[in-house]
Design a protein around this motif. Structure first.
Motif, short mmCIF file in Angstrom:
data_model
loop_
_atom_site.label_atom_id
_atom_site.label_comp_id
_atom_site.label_asym_id
_atom_site.label_seq_id
_atom_site.Cartn_x
_atom_site.Cartn_y
_atom_site.Cartn_z
N UNK A 1 31.61 17.68 -28.30
CA UNK A 1 30.26 17.23 -28.64
C UNK A 1 29.80 16.28 -28.33
N UNK A 2 27.72 15.87 -28.08
CA UNK A 2 26.44 15.52 -27.46
C UNK A 2 25.88 15.11 -28.10
N UNK A 3 25.41 14.13 -28.56
CA UNK A 3 24.21 13.36 -29.56
C UNK A 3 23.99 13.11 -28.75
N UNK A 4 22.20 12.64 -28.44
CA UNK A 4 21.17 12.80 -27.83
C UNK A 4 19.59 12.59 -27.74
N UNK A 5 19.49 11.88 -26.71
CA UNK A 5 17.95 11.32 -27.43
C UNK A 5 17.21 11.20 -25.99
N UNK A 6 15.82 12.08 -26.05
CA UNK A 6 15.28 11.74 -24.96
C UNK A 6 13.26 11.70 -24.81
N UNK A 7 13.16 11.01 -24.16
CA UNK A 7 11.45 10.90 -24.36
C UNK A 7 10.69 10.91 -23.24
N UNK A 8 9.30 11.39 -23.34
CA UNK A 8 8.68 11.24 -22.33
C UNK A 8 7.93 9.76 -21.91
N UNK A 9 7.64 8.41 -21.17
CA UNK A 9 7.46 6.87 -21.52
C UNK A 9 6.69 6.82 -19.78
N UNK A 10 6.85 7.48 -19.13
CA UNK A 10 6.26 6.85 -17.96
C UNK A 10 5.35 7.86 -17.00
N UNK A 11 5.91 9.27 -16.96
CA UNK A 11 5.08 10.42 -16.36
C UNK A 11 4.39 11.43 -17.52
N UNK A 12 3.58 12.01 -16.52
CA UNK A 12 3.83 12.91 -17.17
C UNK A 12 2.04 12.77 -18.37
N UNK A 13 1.64 12.77 -19.77
CA UNK A 13 -0.15 12.28 -19.61
C UNK A 13 0.70 10.91 -19.79
N UNK A 14 1.82 10.23 -19.50
CA UNK A 14 1.03 8.68 -19.76
C UNK A 14 0.59 7.96 -18.73
N UNK A 15 -0.17 8.97 -17.79
CA UNK A 15 -0.84 8.28 -16.75
C UNK A 15 -1.63 8.26 -16.73
N UNK A 16 -1.84 6.77 -15.98
CA UNK A 16 -4.34 6.25 -16.56
C UNK A 16 -4.86 7.13 -15.85
N UNK A 17 -4.67 8.01 -15.08
CA UNK A 17 -5.22 9.16 -14.14
C UNK A 17 -4.75 10.01 -13.36
N UNK A 18 -4.74 11.37 -13.15
CA UNK A 18 -4.23 11.90 -12.84
C UNK A 18 -4.88 12.42 -11.77
N UNK A 19 -4.30 13.80 -11.69
CA UNK A 19 -4.63 14.86 -10.61
C UNK A 19 -4.13 16.07 -10.20
#
Length: 415
Positions: free
Chosen positions: A205-223
């Protein structure tokens, strides 16, 4: 020991395929392996890789044609994770032995398909869990087999990817769940396999949490990608792929064929996998595990501790840091009511501190002893991948997930 030289087909000619299973394989195991095919959907990449590997094997862009024409004995699968099952099954049905990069696959359904094909064809699958072969991992396994700390009751396992290695997963195809199954599958399969092997047990059995905190939409700018980005002067993660001849050869020019480039923006808004992950695992033998994976640290390596009825085994392994690190690992063996023993394991040359070489010996030099059970087959590949799939399902559903719920094993194989 057999002197047989095997007919080998390499499928997937990216960094891992062209490197560990191409150039490096021929450098040390040419007496055991002869390439009869190099296969990749991108013919230009395959051509560049073939030159780097140093073989004259014919190039194929289609697996079916390759299997029919080249007739390999061994097929090495180094393609994108979600494509493994199709290639593995076709190779097995063609009578080949299969060596596949981890993870073995990305979903429970594909996992079941592979295991059923292995049973049906009677052919062998090896999953390349090279961390099992690292000298320090082997020494820890020996201590556990010797019951050095009595009965293991719990494990603390925390893995740190730095701003080079961790970020790299978010530049590439791994950043999308449909391709990699998320890092709970692609990267953590290594760690879950180590746990399964160390503990000689199966997670229930596995119980987990996961979130996106640094990459993806968290960036201050993008290209779109680093090479064409307007923010190169202000982005700490800027990568000039042209400064790495190896990556430039395998990826930049071949991108003209299929549009895949290796320096994608880390802040793309469609990145859909977590970059910060934790999980709790409950094992059949009663062991409980606390696990985490972080992907943007100033350090690279892991902290691992086994807690037992008679003591504790602990290690902090340094792979890459901003500060000076030793050329050895130090395992602390701490006995209840006793002294601390410091066991130093030197670092060896080669990938994974020498583990890659030991893995290739196991797979290509018949008769290599395996007292620690380091060689991993399809069932090991399945059980580690299913831990990752259960963790991702737990994140999405907000509840613990039992591995048997996933249906990733054929009838008759019980968890």
């Amino acid at each position: 020991m057999s002197d047989e030289r095997h007919r080998v087909a390499l499928v997937g000619t990216g960094h891992r395929g062209a490197g560990m299973w191409g150039k490096e394989l021929l450098a040390g195991w040419r007496d055991r392996a002869e390439f009869v095919a190099v296969c990749d959907v991108n013919e230009l990449r395959a051509s560049h890789a073939r030159a780097e590997v140093g073989t004259n094997a014919p190039i194929f862009t289609d697996v079916d044609t390759m299997l029919a024409v080249a007739k390999p004995e061994i097929v090495i699968v180094c393609t994108r994770d979600d494509t493994h099952d199709e290639i593995i099954v076709k190779a097995l049905e063609a009578g080949c032995r299969v060596i596949t990069e981890k993870p073995m696959t990305t979903t429970p359904e594909k996992c079941r398909r592979i295991l059923e094909a292995e049973i049906r064809t009677g052919r062998q699958i090896d999953v390349t869990f090279n961390y099992r072969f690292a000298p320090t991992a082997a020494r820890i396994k020996q201590l556990l087999m010797e019951n050095a700390i009595g009965t293991v009751t719990s494990v603390d396992f925390h893995w740190y990817l730095d701003t080079k290695h961790g970020a790299d997963y978010f530049r590439r195809w791994h950043a999308y769940e449909k391709n990699s199954g998320s890092l709970f599958v692609h990267k953590s399969t290594h760690h879950f396999d180590l746990l399964n092997w160390y503990l000689d047990s199966t997670a229930l059995e596995v119980s987990a949490f996961g979130t996106q905190r640094n990459y993806g939409r968290n960036g201050p700018f993008r290209g779109e990608r680093c090479m064409t980005c307007a923010h190169t002067q202000e982005c700490d993660f800027y990568l000039d792929i042209r400064k790495d001849p190896w990556l430039n050869t395998l990826y930049d020019e071949p991108a003209e064929v299929d549009g895949y480039f290796r320096d994608g923006c880390l802040y793309r808004e469609d990145i859909d996998i977590p970059d910060t992950m934790t999980a709790m695992l409950r094992y059949e033998n009663g062991v409980i595990v606390s696990y985490s994976l972080n992907t943007y640290m100033p350090i690279e390596g892991h902290h691992l501790a086994f807690n037992g009825t008679k003591g504790r085994i602990e290690i902090r392994q340094y792979e890459r840091q901003a500060f000076e690190t030793p050329d050895y690992d130090e395992i602390l063996l701490m006995k209840n009511f006793g002294k601390v023993e410091r066991i130093r394991v030197p670092h060896y040359s080669g990938g994974h501190f020498g583990g890659d070489d030991r893995l290739r010996d196991m797979l290509f030099r018949p008769g290599t002893p395996d007292p620690l059970g380091q060689r991993a087959g399809a069932l090991a590949g399945a059980m580690s991948m299913l831990c990752g799939a259960a963790a991702l399902a737990s994140v999405k559903q907000g509840r613990p997930i039992k591995l048997k719920e996933l249906g990733g094993l054929p009838d008759g194989i019980q968890i």
